[in-house]
Motif scaffolding. Sequence first.
Motif, PDB file in Angstrom:
ATOM      1  N   ASP A   1       0.776  -1.139  -0.039  1.00  0.00           N
ATOM      2  CA  ASP A   1      -0.115  -0.370  -0.108  1.00  0.00           C
ATOM      3  C   ASP A   1       0.767   1.763   0.500  1.00  0.00           C
ATOM      4  O   ASP A   1       0.447   2.562  -0.454  1.00  0.00           O
ATOM      5  N   ASN A   2       1.902   0.840  -0.035  1.00  0.00           N
ATOM      6  CA  ASN A   2       2.889   2.732   0.175  1.00  0.00           C
ATOM      7  C   ASN A   2       4.119   2.253  -0.831  1.00  0.00           C
ATOM      8  O   ASN A   2       4.677   3.286  -0.797  1.00  0.00           O
ATOM      9  N   ASP A   3       4.059   1.421  -2.065  1.00  0.00           N
ATOM     10  CA  ASP A   3       4.888   1.352  -2.086  1.00  0.00           C
ATOM     11  C   ASP A   3       3.862   0.158  -3.457  1.00  0.00           C
ATOM     12  O   ASP A   3       4.676  -0.784  -3.278  1.00  0.00           O
ATOM     13  N   ALA A   4       4.005   0.931  -4.700  1.00  0.00           N
ATOM     14  CA  ALA A   4       2.899   0.107  -5.769  1.00  0.00           C
ATOM     15  C   ALA A   4       3.705  -1.408  -6.429  1.00  0.00           C
ATOM     16  O   ALA A   4       3.469  -1.694  -6.778  1.00  0.00           O
ATOM     17  N   GLY A   5       5.359  -0.631  -6.440  1.00  0.00           N
ATOM     18  CA  GLY A   5       6.479  -1.184  -6.921  1.00  0.00           C
ATOM     19  C   GLY A   5       7.038  -2.806  -6.168  1.00  0.00           C
ATOM     20  O   GLY A   5       7.156  -2.930  -6.845  1.00  0.00           O
ATOM     21  N   ARG A   6       6.241  -3.100  -4.812  1.00  0.00           N
ATOM     22  CA  ARG A   6       6.698  -4.456  -4.467  1.00  0.00           C
ATOM     23  C   ARG A   6       5.282  -4.795  -4.003  1.00  0.00           C
ATOM     24  O   ARG A   6       4.246  -4.540  -4.595  1.00  0.00           O
ATOM     25  N   ARG A   7       5.041  -6.060  -4.959  1.00  0.00           N
ATOM     26  CA  ARG A   7       4.686  -7.404  -5.024  1.00  0.00           C
ATOM     27  C   ARG A   7       4.530  -8.784  -3.428  1.00  0.00           C
ATOM     28  O   ARG A   7       5.829  -8.781  -3.421  1.00  0.00           O
ATOM     29  N   PRO A   8       4.073  -8.346  -2.652  1.00  0.00           N
ATOM     30  CA  PRO A   8       4.425  -8.808  -1.392  1.00  0.00           C
ATOM     31  C   PRO A   8       4.739 -10.443  -0.963  1.00  0.00           C
ATOM     32  O   PRO A   8       5.852 -10.712  -1.153  1.00  0.00           O
ATOM     33  N   THR A   9       3.940 -10.770  -2.224  1.00  0.00           N
ATOM     34  CA  THR A   9       3.855 -12.137  -1.907  1.00  0.00           C
ATOM     35  C   THR A   9       4.911 -12.688  -3.066  1.00  0.00           C
ATOM     36  O   THR A   9       5.850 -13.648  -3.053  1.00  0.00           O
ATOM     37  N   LEU A  10       4.904 -12.277  -3.992  1.00  0.00           N
ATOM     38  CA  LEU A  10       5.921 -12.247  -4.981  1.00  0.00           C
ATOM     39  C   LEU A  10       7.587 -11.667  -4.475  1.00  0.00           C
ATOM     40  O   LEU A  10       8.450 -12.795  -4.411  1.00  0.00           O
ATOM     41  N   ASP A  11       7.964 -10.886  -3.340  1.00  0.00           N
ATOM     42  CA  ASP A  11       9.188 -10.611  -3.192  1.00  0.00           C
ATOM     43  C   ASP A  11       9.487 -12.239  -2.296  1.00  0.00           C
ATOM     44  O   ASP A  11      10.871 -12.203  -1.994  1.00  0.00           O
ATOM     45  N   ALA A  12       8.413 -12.732  -1.681  1.00  0.00           N
ATOM     46  CA  ALA A  12       8.386 -13.127  -0.572  1.00  0.00           C
ATOM     47  C   ALA A  12       9.045 -14.867  -1.238  1.00  0.00           C
ATOM     48  O   ALA A  12      10.002 -15.368  -1.052  1.00  0.00           O
ATOM     49  N   PHE A  13       8.458 -14.766  -2.480  1.00  0.00           N
ATOM     50  CA  PHE A  13       8.847 -16.848  -2.650  1.00  0.00           C
ATOM     51  C   PHE A  13      10.318 -16.023  -3.293  1.00  0.00           C
ATOM     52  O   PHE A  13      10.692 -17.078  -3.636  1.00  0.00           O
ATOM     53  N   GLU A  14      10.649 -14.541  -3.758  1.00  0.00           N
ATOM     54  CA  GLU A  14      11.833 -14.870  -4.532  1.00  0.00           C
ATOM     55  C   GLU A  14      13.503 -14.893  -3.844  1.00  0.00           C
ATOM     56  O   GLU A  14      14.124 -15.286  -3.295  1.00  0.00           O
ATOM     57  N   LYS A  15      12.755 -14.007  -2.218  1.00  0.00           N
ATOM     58  CA  LYS A  15      13.878 -14.415  -1.438  1.00  0.00           C
ATOM     59  C   LYS A  15      13.726 -15.611  -0.815  1.00  0.00           C
ATOM     60  O   LYS A  15      14.865 -16.122  -0.844  1.00  0.00           O
ATOM     61  N   ARG A  16      12.293 -16.238  -0.476  1.00  0.00           N
ATOM     62  CA  ARG A  16      12.542 -17.991   0.058  1.00  0.00           C
ATOM     63  C   ARG A  16      13.510 -19.074  -1.159  1.00  0.00           C
ATOM     64  O   ARG A  16      13.982 -19.451  -0.660  1.00  0.00           O
ATOM     65  N   THR A  17      13.117 -18.636  -2.644  1.00  0.00           N
ATOM     66  CA  THR A  17      14.240 -19.148  -2.995  1.00  0.00           C
ATOM     67  C   THR A  17      14.928 -19.000  -4.194  1.00  0.00           C
ATOM     68  O   THR A  17      15.964 -20.521  -4.631  1.00  0.00           O
ATOM     69  N   GLY A  18      15.159 -18.079  -3.997  1.00  0.00           N
ATOM     70  CA  GLY A  18      16.024 -17.744  -5.030  1.00  0.00           C
ATOM     71  C   GLY A  18      16.138 -17.081  -6.329  1.00  0.00           C
ATOM     72  O   GLY A  18      17.166 -16.901  -7.408  1.00  0.00           O
ATOM     73  N   ILE A  19      15.311 -17.238  -6.664  1.00  0.00           N
ATOM     74  CA  ILE A  19      14.459 -17.676  -8.031  1.00  0.00           C
ATOM     75  C   ILE A  19      14.115 -15.929  -9.130  1.00  0.00           C
ATOM     76  O   ILE A  19      12.931 -15.757  -7.902  1.00  0.00           O
ATOM     77  N   SER A  20      14.332 -15.253  -9.750  1.00  0.00           N
ATOM     78  CA  SER A  20      14.035 -14.232  -9.350  1.00  0.00           C
ATOM     79  C   SER A  20      12.901 -13.965 -10.892  1.00  0.00           C
ATOM     80  O   SER A  20      13.253 -13.931 -11.649  1.00  0.00           O
ATOM     81  N   VAL A  21      12.296 -13.001 -10.741  1.00  0.00           N
ATOM     82  CA  VAL A  21      10.802 -13.535 -11.340  1.00  0.00           C
ATOM     83  C   VAL A  21      10.955 -11.669 -12.648  1.00  0.00           C
ATOM     84  O   VAL A  21      10.455 -10.825 -11.300  1.00  0.00           O
ATOM     85  N   ASP A  22      10.969 -12.053 -13.965  1.00  0.00           N
ATOM     86  CA  ASP A  22      10.353 -10.538 -14.154  1.00  0.00           C
ATOM     87  C   ASP A  22       8.684 -10.532 -14.163  1.00  0.00           C
ATOM     88  O   ASP A  22       8.434 -11.342 -14.997  1.00  0.00           O
ATOM     89  N   TYR A  23       8.045 -10.010 -13.650  1.00  0.00           N
ATOM     90  CA  TYR A  23       6.039 -10.191 -13.777  1.00  0.00           C
ATOM     91  C   TYR A  23       6.460  -8.452 -14.657  1.00  0.00           C
ATOM     92  O   TYR A  23       6.300  -7.317 -14.222  1.00  0.00           O
ATOM     93  N   VAL A  24       5.306  -9.351 -15.730  1.00  0.00           N
ATOM     94  CA  VAL A  24       5.536  -7.871 -16.615  1.00  0.00           C
ATOM     95  C   VAL A  24       3.376  -8.268 -16.660  1.00  0.00           C
ATOM     96  O   VAL A  24       2.965  -9.372 -16.785  1.00  0.00           O
ATOM     97  N   GLU A  25       3.181  -6.915 -16.395  1.00  0.00           N
ATOM     98  CA  GLU A  25       1.520  -7.109 -16.850  1.00  0.00           C
ATOM     99  C   GLU A  25       1.685  -6.352 -17.871  1.00  0.00           C
ATOM    100  O   GLU A  25       1.061  -5.241 -18.907  1.00  0.00           O
ATOM    101  N   GLU A  26       1.171  -7.169 -18.903  1.00  0.00           N
ATOM    102  CA  GLU A  26       1.243  -7.566 -20.240  1.00  0.00           C
ATOM    103  C   GLU A  26      -0.010  -7.470 -20.805  1.00  0.00           C
ATOM    104  O   GLU A  26      -0.155  -7.274 -22.186  1.00  0.00           O
ATOM    105  N   ILE A  27      -0.552  -7.925 -20.462  1.00  0.00           N
ATOM    106  CA  ILE A  27      -1.924  -8.808 -20.394  1.00  0.00           C
ATOM    107  C   ILE A  27      -3.003  -7.459 -20.862  1.00  0.00           C
ATOM    108  O   ILE A  27      -3.807  -7.765 -19.362  1.00  0.00           O
TER     109      ILE A  27
END
Length: 397
Positions: free
Chosen positions: A69-95
């Motif tokens: 809510d304070n930073d639209a560039g952050r996606r908490p669930t996705l950020d947690a996935f990246e931190k937990r797994t070490g997998i970097s996600v390029d999330y594209v809002e293109e559809i």
Amino acid sequence: MLHTSVRGSAPSRRSFLRALGGTAALGALAGCGVPSAYVRPGDRSAPDRSATDHRLTWSNWPLYIDTDDNDAGRRPTLDAFEKRTGISVDYVEEINDNDEFFGKISPALMNHRPTGRDLIVISDWMCARYVRLGWVQRMDRARQPDVAKYLDPLLRRPAFDPGRMFTVPWQSGITGIAYDRRRVGREIRHVKDLWASDLKGRVTLFSGLNEAFALLMQGNGVDITRWTANDFHTMCDQVEREVRRGQIRRFTGNDYTKDLVSGDVLACQAYSGDVIQLQADNPHIRFVVPEEGAELWSDSLMIPDRAAHKADAERLIDYYYNPDVAAELATWVNYVCPVPAAQHILADSDDPETASLAANPLIFPTPTMRRRLAIARDIEPTERAEFTRRWNGIVGL
């Protein structure tokens, strides 16, 4: 307001409607199942780099994931996935439109080339085209124990993908009826109530064939899991009669909400996710799952052919089926949660606003509502051209 994360534009992924535009030829190609476009199972995969290249590209619709809510560039669930797994996600809002995105990636898919995407989210009626054409890969459920355990039983067996091995619901919703109880002055319980004389000229239906037909058939007592061409034409005859007598004000896309809020329309076809947002400002707006039933639909995750990070994509899908993660996502997105086990997690929240979401039947349908919900059989390739012509002629597209 149910939650600070509710956003007015979130339902748009179900409603960016296009009749037959620049992608019509490609849509016809998919609908007809042209042999040259079909990809055989042995040609769908590419060497999977997940073990050494820890990243993936995920294409989704705008405003369809939780944000800070304070930073639209952050996606908490996705950020947690990246931190937990070490997998970097390029999330594209293109559809922004199912047909438009189909046209964007179909040249690569029909020519057995990678799309540059490891994961996409598409409406189920369009998913059916991808599955028929062999443009998506079968998932390895051994990598997805939470999907196997927690996926809502109502969503497990659509006609186009029995067992959900090629598609996994991201979020779901219900197509039903919305109305303003204060202005109508009575309850609406049936689809046929839309044809009542006191609503003349103040009813809207969806303009998109895929969005409109199932609920209208249900109003005629049709089992939408196995509807026939006769059922379809009977429904069209009925709508034509209502058009001629002035019952229907107009056919709409997502803009139907403006008419309902203003009072120009008293009752309309509607999506459950929209109504949650409208009720925040007007508690008199009701959403009805008619006694004859309503359509349950999904926007689903798929792994396209030649994806370079299939295992990573499967892992990400499974992550969102962890009930704790699904609950966090549900508080922001406010669609029907495909993980019923998330309900008790929200109910146990110390935050009253969050806990109230667990009792919202438009996020977690009640047992009575669930008995009335069904996933419609999709329109077959051999039917689509004829049915689209008939429907568009009525709608005026």
